[in-house]
Each structure stands twice: as structure tokens, then as C-alpha cells.
Design a protein around this motif. Structure first.
Motif, PDB file in Angstrom:
ATOM      1  N   ALA A  50       0.881  -1.315   0.001  1.00  0.00           N
ATOM      2  CA  ALA A  50       0.113   0.134  -0.116  1.00  0.00           C
ATOM      3  C   ALA A  50       0.531   1.317  -0.118  1.00  0.00           C
ATOM      4  O   ALA A  50       1.785   1.273   0.609  1.00  0.00           O
ATOM      5  CB  ALA A  50      -0.686   0.120   1.192  1.00  0.00           C
ATOM      6  N   CYS A  51       0.272   2.394  -0.673  1.00  0.00           N
ATOM      7  CA  CYS A  51       1.198   3.394  -0.426  1.00  0.00           C
ATOM      8  C   CYS A  51       0.630   4.210   0.979  1.00  0.00           C
ATOM      9  O   CYS A  51      -0.567   3.942   1.425  1.00  0.00           O
ATOM     10  CB  CYS A  51       0.250   4.518  -1.441  1.00  0.00           C
ATOM     11  N   ILE A  52       1.735   4.581   1.403  1.00  0.00           N
ATOM     12  CA  ILE A  52       1.435   4.980   3.000  1.00  0.00           C
ATOM     13  C   ILE A  52       1.413   6.507   3.160  1.00  0.00           C
ATOM     14  O   ILE A  52       1.491   6.961   4.058  1.00  0.00           O
ATOM     15  CB  ILE A  52       2.483   4.278   3.896  1.00  0.00           C
ATOM     16  N   GLY A  53       1.531   7.218   2.149  1.00  0.00           N
ATOM     17  CA  GLY A  53       1.410   8.482   1.719  1.00  0.00           C
ATOM     18  C   GLY A  53       2.726   9.360   2.462  1.00  0.00           C
ATOM     19  O   GLY A  53       2.436  10.391   3.233  1.00  0.00           O
ATOM     20  N   CYS A  54       3.754   8.665   2.699  1.00  0.00           N
ATOM     21  CA  CYS A  54       5.041   9.044   3.509  1.00  0.00           C
ATOM     22  C   CYS A  54       5.369  10.434   2.534  1.00  0.00           C
ATOM     23  O   CYS A  54       6.332  11.095   3.094  1.00  0.00           O
ATOM     24  CB  CYS A  54       6.234   8.000   3.302  1.00  0.00           C
ATOM     25  N   GLY A  55       5.083  10.557   1.200  1.00  0.00           N
ATOM     26  CA  GLY A  55       5.610  11.791   0.676  1.00  0.00           C
ATOM     27  C   GLY A  55       6.999  11.834   0.028  1.00  0.00           C
ATOM     28  O   GLY A  55       7.539  12.745  -0.408  1.00  0.00           O
ATOM     29  N   LYS A  56       7.902  10.466   0.396  1.00  0.00           N
ATOM     30  CA  LYS A  56       9.104  10.648  -0.501  1.00  0.00           C
ATOM     31  C   LYS A  56       9.048  10.727  -1.878  1.00  0.00           C
ATOM     32  O   LYS A  56      10.044  11.461  -2.234  1.00  0.00           O
ATOM     33  CB  LYS A  56       9.752   8.946   0.155  1.00  0.00           C
ATOM     34  N   CYS A  57       8.108  10.119  -2.438  1.00  0.00           N
ATOM     35  CA  CYS A  57       8.058  10.242  -3.963  1.00  0.00           C
ATOM     36  C   CYS A  57       7.882  11.465  -4.314  1.00  0.00           C
ATOM     37  O   CYS A  57       8.537  12.308  -5.165  1.00  0.00           O
ATOM     38  CB  CYS A  57       7.178   9.293  -4.578  1.00  0.00           C
ATOM     39  N   GLU A  58       7.210  12.355  -3.731  1.00  0.00           N
ATOM     40  CA  GLU A  58       6.752  13.777  -3.914  1.00  0.00           C
ATOM     41  C   GLU A  58       8.114  14.645  -3.863  1.00  0.00           C
ATOM     42  O   GLU A  58       8.180  15.429  -4.592  1.00  0.00           O
ATOM     43  CB  GLU A  58       5.653  14.255  -3.230  1.00  0.00           C
TER      44      GLU A  58
ATOM     45  N   LYS B  97       1.737  14.364  -6.574  1.00  0.00           N
ATOM     46  CA  LYS B  97       0.977  14.890  -5.300  1.00  0.00           C
ATOM     47  C   LYS B  97       0.480  14.013  -4.251  1.00  0.00           C
ATOM     48  O   LYS B  97      -0.111  12.996  -4.737  1.00  0.00           O
ATOM     49  CB  LYS B  97      -0.127  15.827  -5.905  1.00  0.00           C
ATOM     50  N   VAL B  98       0.707  14.340  -2.990  1.00  0.00           N
ATOM     51  CA  VAL B  98       0.034  13.206  -1.838  1.00  0.00           C
ATOM     52  C   VAL B  98      -1.095  13.860  -1.247  1.00  0.00           C
ATOM     53  O   VAL B  98      -0.862  15.058  -0.814  1.00  0.00           O
ATOM     54  CB  VAL B  98       1.351  12.783  -0.829  1.00  0.00           C
ATOM     55  N   GLU B  99      -2.267  13.412  -1.512  1.00  0.00           N
ATOM     56  CA  GLU B  99      -3.331  14.016  -1.043  1.00  0.00           C
ATOM     57  C   GLU B  99      -4.069  12.730  -0.196  1.00  0.00           C
ATOM     58  O   GLU B  99      -4.033  11.788  -0.797  1.00  0.00           O
ATOM     59  CB  GLU B  99      -4.269  14.600  -2.190  1.00  0.00           C
TER      60      GLU B  99
ATOM     61  N   LEU C 257      -2.395   9.435  -0.031  1.00  0.00           N
ATOM     62  CA  LEU C 257      -2.209   8.696  -1.316  1.00  0.00           C
ATOM     63  C   LEU C 257      -1.522   9.439  -2.213  1.00  0.00           C
ATOM     64  O   LEU C 257      -1.843  10.833  -2.598  1.00  0.00           O
ATOM     65  CB  LEU C 257      -3.688   8.197  -1.835  1.00  0.00           C
ATOM     66  N   ALA C 258      -0.565   8.966  -2.831  1.00  0.00           N
ATOM     67  CA  ALA C 258       0.270   9.460  -3.740  1.00  0.00           C
ATOM     68  C   ALA C 258      -0.363   9.262  -5.337  1.00  0.00           C
ATOM     69  O   ALA C 258      -1.009   8.332  -5.439  1.00  0.00           O
ATOM     70  CB  ALA C 258       1.742   9.005  -3.825  1.00  0.00           C
ATOM     71  N   TYR C 259      -0.398  10.282  -6.099  1.00  0.00           N
ATOM     72  CA  TYR C 259      -0.878  10.261  -7.582  1.00  0.00           C
ATOM     73  C   TYR C 259       0.151  11.105  -8.389  1.00  0.00           C
ATOM     74  O   TYR C 259       0.464  11.990  -8.291  1.00  0.00           O
ATOM     75  CB  TYR C 259      -2.369  10.974  -7.569  1.00  0.00           C
TER      76      TYR C 259
ATOM     77  N   GLU D 200      12.367   4.813  -4.485  1.00  0.00           N
ATOM     78  CA  GLU D 200      12.413   5.764  -3.660  1.00  0.00           C
ATOM     79  C   GLU D 200      11.083   5.164  -2.530  1.00  0.00           C
ATOM     80  O   GLU D 200      11.282   5.223  -1.278  1.00  0.00           O
ATOM     81  CB  GLU D 200      12.101   7.175  -3.789  1.00  0.00           C
ATOM     82  N   CYS D 201      10.260   4.620  -3.261  1.00  0.00           N
ATOM     83  CA  CYS D 201       8.908   4.227  -2.173  1.00  0.00           C
ATOM     84  C   CYS D 201       9.241   3.027  -1.453  1.00  0.00           C
ATOM     85  O   CYS D 201       9.862   2.025  -2.041  1.00  0.00           O
ATOM     86  CB  CYS D 201       7.858   3.806  -3.610  1.00  0.00           C
ATOM     87  N   PRO D 202       9.040   3.152  -0.111  1.00  0.00           N
ATOM     88  CA  PRO D 202       9.440   2.021   0.672  1.00  0.00           C
ATOM     89  C   PRO D 202       8.431   0.953   0.522  1.00  0.00           C
ATOM     90  O   PRO D 202       8.805  -0.173   0.923  1.00  0.00           O
ATOM     91  CB  PRO D 202       9.307   2.816   2.210  1.00  0.00           C
ATOM     92  N   THR D 203       7.371   0.755  -0.093  1.00  0.00           N
ATOM     93  CA  THR D 203       6.553  -0.106  -0.117  1.00  0.00           C
ATOM     94  C   THR D 203       6.398  -0.697  -1.685  1.00  0.00           C
ATOM     95  O   THR D 203       5.621  -1.546  -1.861  1.00  0.00           O
ATOM     96  CB  THR D 203       5.204   0.370   0.631  1.00  0.00           C
TER      97      THR D 203
ATOM     98  N   ALA E 108       5.078   0.774  -4.088  1.00  0.00           N
ATOM     99  CA  ALA E 108       3.933   1.066  -4.527  1.00  0.00           C
ATOM    100  C   ALA E 108       3.841   1.569  -5.870  1.00  0.00           C
ATOM    101  O   ALA E 108       2.895   1.796  -6.627  1.00  0.00           O
ATOM    102  CB  ALA E 108       2.987   1.930  -3.710  1.00  0.00           C
ATOM    103  N   ILE E 109       4.997   2.105  -6.292  1.00  0.00           N
ATOM    104  CA  ILE E 109       5.181   2.817  -7.826  1.00  0.00           C
ATOM    105  C   ILE E 109       5.600   1.756  -8.652  1.00  0.00           C
ATOM    106  O   ILE E 109       6.617   1.194  -8.465  1.00  0.00           O
ATOM    107  CB  ILE E 109       6.214   4.139  -7.443  1.00  0.00           C
ATOM    108  N   HIS E 110       4.989   1.398  -9.755  1.00  0.00           N
ATOM    109  CA  HIS E 110       5.377   0.711 -10.638  1.00  0.00           C
ATOM    110  C   HIS E 110       5.917   1.342 -11.928  1.00  0.00           C
ATOM    111  O   HIS E 110       5.183   2.396 -12.621  1.00  0.00           O
ATOM    112  CB  HIS E 110       4.468  -0.299 -10.884  1.00  0.00           C
TER     113      HIS E 110
END
Ligand code: SF4
Ligand code: SF4
Ligand code: SF4
Ligand code: SF4
Lengths: 291, 446
Positions: free
Chosen positions: A221-229, A238-240, A243-245, A260-263, A265-267
Motif C-alpha cells: 500500500a501507499c502509506i502517503g510518506c511523501g518521499k516520492c513527492e 502529489k500526496v493527498e 495517497l500519492a498520485y 524511492e517508495c518504501p513499499t 507502490a510505484i510501478h
């Protein structure tokens, strides 16, 4: 006896001829003038009658095109830019190009990533299941796995992967009509731009719960940590609501966020594989699953 | 003569296994989580914050809209948190979590056993009191009672019908209160009659509860205008529209409300709550709940405080009665809801915690409709479930579904229960009914 038959045949012939004449004049008088362009446009449209354009079918769409002052946002996702160019020719207008779209299933809650919390034995329909409760895993946003999207696709482009329990989109078959996205009760299928050479970077998750809750429900799951942002130099992420989008218009496909994403979630999709020597076997398998 | 509704209905096995078990108070739990969405309509707004001290009967949630209700604390202690928590279907709903300390009641509540028969007050005062006590329909629909007792000006109530049919198999909560508290229920009925300004009240009880019928007849004997009726055992006898038809032979027209026939239906448990609210100043914070199942030895009729975690109740009767997959149901087997989250807590509408084994609940494989017409015969609303199922599965036939009155379905499940082809009729009808209702509402809004 035989005269009766002659009389009957003669009478019916006369009646038939009379009615034919009447009908001929009626048809002449009340003829509906239909724009001949409708037929010509219908001939160039794919004829799938899928409703991806928002009309009831190809002919309905052709009528709308003829009536509309300009093509504007009217678009046949199945035919794509080629068909729209032909349509524009018929109408004597300039074609409005649109980026080709593709259905993207934004859930990676595979059986390994997402533990079942209960057992569903009701009707195998995502719509019915979603109306009853939040689903048989801890994630209430994720895929329900009953395959309503598979049934909705008129092009046979979606199938359920028995290993993951998630739908898989066949890129070569998906026409971008959007039927599956409209059907999914969880709204997790997004019509995204196919991208340059088919390359895309996407957050494969729609979980809006706080990080800890999301993580407990699903490892991917995306945990909304904001690292990708933070790592994205182009402001595409954008993390809102936890959830990142990724905005595909801004994304420059640098793929920095992916690692960068710890989980995880980005493919990324359709990028050339790194040199085979460094490529562990496991990852290859993984990639196939994601495609 | 035994009364019953005219069309449809079915006869599921009675299974009233806990009818001889007296009501018992559920022992206090260390922590309760009280949902703010225990009524139909907008969830209440919590008015306490973390760290606040509360006593039993204190208001902790205020109504947020016309169709909404008050929520009271069922325990005394300290508020540990106010947060969204998963309800029994997993949906997040605001809850107030309270750590229990002692059992200190609001001093205004009369805790004695003395039955108070005399009552006074205008209809408006009575309705205000019922509203302040947070009373909702306790049969399961949880419609705010004060709204039902105040029909629109142009509609006039003629009869009050108390629903003691308890037609769901297994559930015995209403049976027990009718046997143990008949006088209080009758007084509650009298109060509601005054609030509605009606002269006549029928108390409908199914024939399989002879002790309850006897007790209620005795209690009602001293009052004119209250009549206890013995109903035939047939499901769904306790449906609002079915009761009205059975008793008055009036049918609620499609799209209309029960009040259009001059009837107001209330549950017997609601009548008891009204008695306690008006005569004893006691808001609705506890109720009687049946804990039962074929697989369960230790069956109970518990008086539980609202907000008690279901897993604590399960533990009290000895935990899961059998190994393997179990199905827990809130309410009866016909209309109850499966529980996915045992951390969820009891609510004002929780009449039963039913335990079923995997074998009891397994669905048999579906086959093709053989057009036997059993579903249409069973439907108490006179619908044709097989047709609705067919239309729904074609997809996008909402006009036809509406014309075939899908919106009238009361979701009783008679069709699904009867179908020899094991077609999940109600499951399909329910989602499509929701879709059609949405379309109707959108049209009306225009
Ligand atoms: S993506 Fe949506 S429609 Fe498809 S199986 Fe999952 S929940 Fe069902
Ligand atoms: S880095 Fe991953 S987990 Fe963090 S916000 Fe971005 S997508 Fe979500
Ligand atoms: S569930 Fe609906 S359709 Fe089925 S029998 Fe009951 S009212 Fe009729
Ligand atoms: S009961 Fe079942 S098999 Fe019989 S008509 Fe109805 S849907 Fe068809």
C-alpha cells in the motif's frame, strides 16, 4: 373451385399493387432527409458499439458528431487518432488529437501482500460484494476480485490472474474504451495515457487510510510518506489524503520515485530491462505479473 | 381467529432455542465503543472529548439533522478517544470510546423496579422526551421514533400497531421482554397512543409465543382500546406493510408510507424504551439481545449496554462454539447482517447475535431458473423476483426494473429462501434496487 382460386389470386394482386403505389407516394412525401455524412462516419468508426465515447453506440456517436458544431472533446477511444482523422475529413474539420489511453488497475493487493480477514461466499460479483461490506481483506479500497471488469470488457482485454487474484490488462487488446473503469465499484481502474513508447510510471494503490492502517492491511500500500513527492523534480507527484498520485502530463519518466517508495507502490511499465546479468530471476517474474 | 397478511410469505424453521431462558444482565466490560450511527439518517455529532468524565445516561452525541438522534453513554468512566472505527461491515463510523470506571448513573434516572402507571404531558412534551432519550425503532430498522410519532400535518394516524411478531427464526429478545415486562410495554403503548392522539392500539404476536400472548393479554386487559392479536406464524409477519395488511386489510400503495393508511407501527422493545424514557427518565442505552445458534450450548438473552464489543459477548458464552469457519450474524438469519468485524459493538438495533456453522450457511450451486414461479408466490410484495433477476443481469434495464416495482422490495429474502435453483435473487435485486432508488431520487430532485 378453380375459378375461386383465380379470383382470389387476382384480387390479392390488385390489392397488393394498389398498396404498393400508395406506399411509394407516402414514402416520397414523408422522406426524412438524413445527413449522408452520418453513414459515411459510421463506416469509418470501428463498429464495436462499446459506448467508450459516451454514446449509445457507433451510429449514435456518428449522429452526435454531425450535429456538434465542432469535434472538440468527442473522441472514439477504440479507433483512436487514426479513426478520428478520417472522421474529421468527412466533417471537413481539423482532428483533435488525444493521447491514447489504457486501463490501469491501481491495486497490488495480491494474496501475498494482502491477508484475507474473512471468507466471502456470496454472489461472485464485485457490485454485490461492495454493496454488502468492505471486502474480505483489511483494505477497503482495494480490488474485490470477482471480475466485474473482466465481464465488462468487450475486447477480452482483461483477465483475472489466478496467482494474484487481481485483474490483468492485456495492453495489446485494451482499446481504452473505459467500460471497466466505469464498472469497477471501487473505482480503482484509471484510464491513463499510454505514454511515450508505452512507458509509464504509476502508483498502483488507491488506499487513502493513514500509513500505519494501510500498511497493516496490505504490504504494497501507499502509506502517503511523501518521499516520492520530494524526489520528483518535475512536480508530477502529489500526496493527498495519504495517497500519492502521478500526473502523466508532468511525469518525465525519470523513474526516480520507483526506487524511492518504501513499499514498492510505484510501478514502471515497459522500460527496457536493466542488463540481464544484474537482473535477479525473481524480479523478472514480478514484472510479468504487474504488466 | 388468527390473522395474517394475504400474499406471499414463507415458513422458515422456527428455531426459537432460547425462548425459555430468562433475561440476564451482561456483566460490565472494561471498555465500550459507542457508535454515533445507531439510527437511520445522519450520524450524531460527538459532544465529548478525550479525557471527559461521563456518567451512565449522559448525552455524548447530538443529532445532526432532522432524521438523526441523540446518543447516550451506557457506562460511567473516562472518554479514552473519539475516532472513526469499523462497524460490523467494516465501514468507518465515528465512535466514542469510554474506559469504564464504576457504575455511576445520572441521578435523574429512576432505578427502582416500581412500575409507574400515571403519566402526564401533552403529545409535544412526550415526543420531546422520546427524542431526548434517543429512542429508535428497535426491531432493526432503527428509524428515529420521534419522527414516526409526529406524522406530517396532512396525515392522520388512526391506529398504533405494536409489533411483537418476532417472525425471524432464532431471535427471542422480544418474546422475553413481553413475558417479563408486559405491563411496562403496555404503558409504553399508552404513551405512544397519547403522543399520536389515537384511540386504538393492536399488539400483534405470532402464535408460537403463547406465554407472551397470555402475559400481554393480561397486562392489556385493564385498558380500553388495546387489543392483543394472535398472528399466524408466517415470515415476514413482522414487516411493517405486512402487519398493516394483516390487521386492517389496508395496503400501503407503492411509493407511499405506512402512515398513508393511518397506521403507525412500533416494535414492542421500542414501547418498553418509551416507558423507561418517559416514566423513569432513562434514556436508551441498553437493550435485550439474544445470543443463540444451533451450535451454541450456552444460549442467552442478555440485557447489554450499548457499545459492548461483540467479542466480549462471544467470550462470555464460551467463545466460538465449533472449530473452523463460523458465520456470525447480527439480527436474525433471514434479514440479519453478517459480521466481519467482531471488534464492532452492540447498537440500539442489535436484537441478536446468531452463530452459524459453515455447513449451515454454505450456498448451494446456482442453476438455471426453471420458471417454477415459487419466488413470485413467496414474495409478500407481489413482485416477480425471477423477472427482476433476469432484467438485472441483462444490465442497464433500470427503466424496466422500475416498472416492475423493484423499489417495493422489502428485502425480506423469501424469494431467495424458496428458490429451488438456488438463484441469489435477493442479492441481485438489492443492488439493483439501490441503483433504481438513486435514479428515482435524482429525478425527484429535479
Ligand atoms: S478491478 Fe474492480 S471490477 Fe475488477 S475485479 Fe477488482 S474490484 Fe472488481
Ligand atoms: S513513496 Fe510510495 S508510499 Fe510514499 S507517498 Fe510515494 S507512493 Fe506512497
Ligand atoms: S426479497 Fe424482495 S423480491 Fe424477494 S420476496 Fe422479499 S420483497 Fe419479494
Ligand atoms: S423460484 Fe427460482 S427457479 Fe423458480 S421461478 Fe423463481 S427464480 Fe426461477
Amino acid at each position: 373451385m378453380i375459378t375461386t382460386i383465380y379470383v382470389t389470386v387476382a384480387a390479392l394482386t390488385v390489392i397488393g399493387l394498389l398498396i404498393a403505389v400508395v406506399l411509394y407516394f407516402v414514402a416520397k412525401k414523408f422522406k426524412v432527409e438524413e445527413d449522408e455524412r452520418i453513414d459515411r462516419i459510421e463506416a469509418v468508426l470501428p463498429g464495436a458499439n462499446c459506448g467508450g465515447c459516451g454514446s449509445a453506440g457507433c451510429r449514435d456517436f456518428a449522429q452526435r458528431l454531425v450535429k456538434a458544431p465542432e469535434i472538440g472533446a468527442l473522441f472514439c477511444p477504440v479507433g483512436g487518432n487514426d479513426v478520428m482523422k478520417k472522421v474529421a475529413e468527412v466533417l471537413g474539420q481539423d482532428a483533435v488529437e488525444q493521447a491514447p489511453k489504457l486501463a490501469v488497475v491501481r491495486c497490488n493487493g495480491t494474496c501475498d501482500n494482502r491477508q484475507k480477514t474473512n471468507y466471502y461466499d456470496g454472489v461472485q460479483s464485485c457490485k454485490v460484494k461492495a454493496a454488502l461490506y468492505t471486502g474480505d481483506t483489511g483494505c477497503k479500497y482495494g480490488c474485490l476480485g470477482c471480475g466485474d471488469c473482466v465481464a465488462a470488457c468487450k475486447f477480452g482485454a482483461i483477465s483475472m490472474d489466478p496467482a494474484t487474484g487481481l485483474p490483468v490488462v492485456d495492453e495489446s487488446k485494451c482499446t481504452g474504451c473505459g467500460s471497466c473503469a466505469a464498472t469497477c465499484p471501487k473505482g480503482l481502474i484509471e484510464m491513463r495515457s499510454k505514454g511515450l513508447k508505452g512507458r509509464r510510471v504509476t502508483v498502483i494503490c488507491v488506499n487513502k487510510d493513514k500509513g500505519a492502517v494501510a500498511r497493516k492491511a496490505c504490504l504494497a500500500a501507499c502509506i502517503g510518506c511523501g518521499k516520492c513527492e520530494k524526489v520528483c523534480q518535475f512536480g508530477a507527484i502529489k500526496v493527498e489524503n495519504n495517497l500519492a498520485y502521478i500526473d502523466w502530463n508532468l511525469c518525465k519518466l525519470c523513474t526516480k520515485c520507483v526506487s524511492e517508495c518504501p513499499t514498492g507502490a510505484i510501478h514502471k511499465f515497459n522500460f527496457p530491462a536493466p542488463k540481464p546479468v544484474e537482473q535477479p530471476v525473481e524480479q523478472v517474474e514480478n514484472k510479468e505479473v504487474l504488466l | 381467529m388468527k390473522k395474517t397478511f394475504k400474499i406471499g410469505g414463507t415458513h422458515p424453521k422456527d428455531s426459537k432455542l432460547s425462548s425459555e431462558i430468562a433475561i440476564e444482565s451482561f456483566p460490565p466490560v472494561p471498555r465500550v465503543c459507542i457508535s454515533m450511527a445507531q439510527h437511520l439518517g445522519a450520524p450524531a455529532t460527538p459532544i465529548v472529548a478525550k479525557g471527559d468524565k461521563v456518567v451512565v445516561g449522559q448525552v455524548i452525541g447530538e443529532p445532526a439533522g432532522f432524521i438523526s438522534g441523540f446518543v447516550h453513554s451506557s457506562v460511567s468512566g473516562t472518554v479514552a478517544d473519539v475516532l472513526p472505527m469499523a462497524d460490523l461491515a467494516g465501514n468507518m463510523v465515528p465512535h466514542v470510546v469510554i474506559d469504564v470506571e464504576g457504575d455511576e448513573w445520572d441521578p435523574a434516572i429512576d432505578r427502582t423496579d416500581k412500575i409507574v402507571t400515571e403519566s402526564s404531558g401533552t403529545p409535544e412534551q412526550l415526543i420531546a422526551k422520546i427524542k431526548a432519550a434517543g429512542i429508535v425503532g428497535m426491531g432493526g430498522a432503527t428509524f428515529p421514533t420521534h419522527v414516526k410519532l409526529a406524522p406530517p400535518k396532512d396525515k392522520k394516524a388512526e391506529y398504533l400497531i405494536l409489533n411483537g411478531a418476532e417472525c425471524e427464526p432464532f431471535v427471542t429478545a422480544d418474546d422475553r421482554i413481553m413475558r417479563e415486562k408486559p405491563v411496562q410495554i403496555v404503558i409504553g403503548a399508552r404513551i405512544m397512543m397519547r403522543a399520536l392522539s389515537v384511540e386504538k392500539c393492536f399488539i400483534a404476536i405470532e402464535e408460537n409465543k403463547p406465554a407472551a400472548i397470555a402475559a400481554m393479554t393480561k397486562a392489556a386487559g385493564s385498558y380500553v382500546g388495546i387489543e392483543v392479536l394472535k398472528m399466524k406464524k408466517k415470515y415476514p409477519q413482522g414487516g411493517e406493510k405486512q402487519l398493516i395488511d394483516a390487521i386492517t386489510s389496508r395496503q400501503v400503495p407503492s411509493g407511499a408510507l405506512p402512515i398513508d393508511t393511518g397506521c403507525v407501527v412500533q416494535n414492542v422493545a421500542t414501547a418498553l424504551a418509551v416507558y423507561e424514557a418517559v416514566q423513569k427518565n432513562k434514556p436508551l442505552f441498553e437493550r435485550v439481545m439474544t445470543v443463540t445458534g444451533n451450535c451454541l450450548q450456552n444460549r442467552k438473552n442478555y440485557k447489554v449496554r450499548i457499545g459492548t464489543p461483540l467479542k466480549d459477548i462471544l467470550a462470555a458464552v464460551g467463545g466460538a462454539p465449533v472449530e473452523g469457519n463460523m458465520k456470525y450474524i447480527s439480527g436474525g438469519p433471514m434479514m440479519g447482517k453478517a459480521i466481519v468485524n467482531l471488534d464492532a459493538t452492540t447498537q440500539k438495533g442489535s436484537s441478536c447475535l446468531l452463530m452459524l456453522t459453515e455447513e449451515e450457511t454454505l450456498r448451494k450451486p446456482e442453476s438455471n431458473c426453471i420458471r417454477c414461479g415459487k419466488c413470485a408466490e413467496a414474495c409478500p410484495m407481489g413482485l416477480e423476483p425471477w423477472l427482476l433477476n433476469k432484467l438485472a443481469r441483462v444490465g442497464d434495464r433500470y427503466d424496466d426494473l422500475e416498472q416492475n416495482n423493484i423499489a417495493d422490495c422489502i428485502e425480506c429474502g423469501c424469494c431467495l429462501y424458496t428458490c429451488p435453483a438456488n438463484i441469489p435473487l435477493l442479492d441481485i435485486i438489492r443492488v439493483n434496487k439501490a441503483e433504481v432508488m438513486k435514479i428515482i431520487r435524482a429525478r425527484q430532485a429535479k
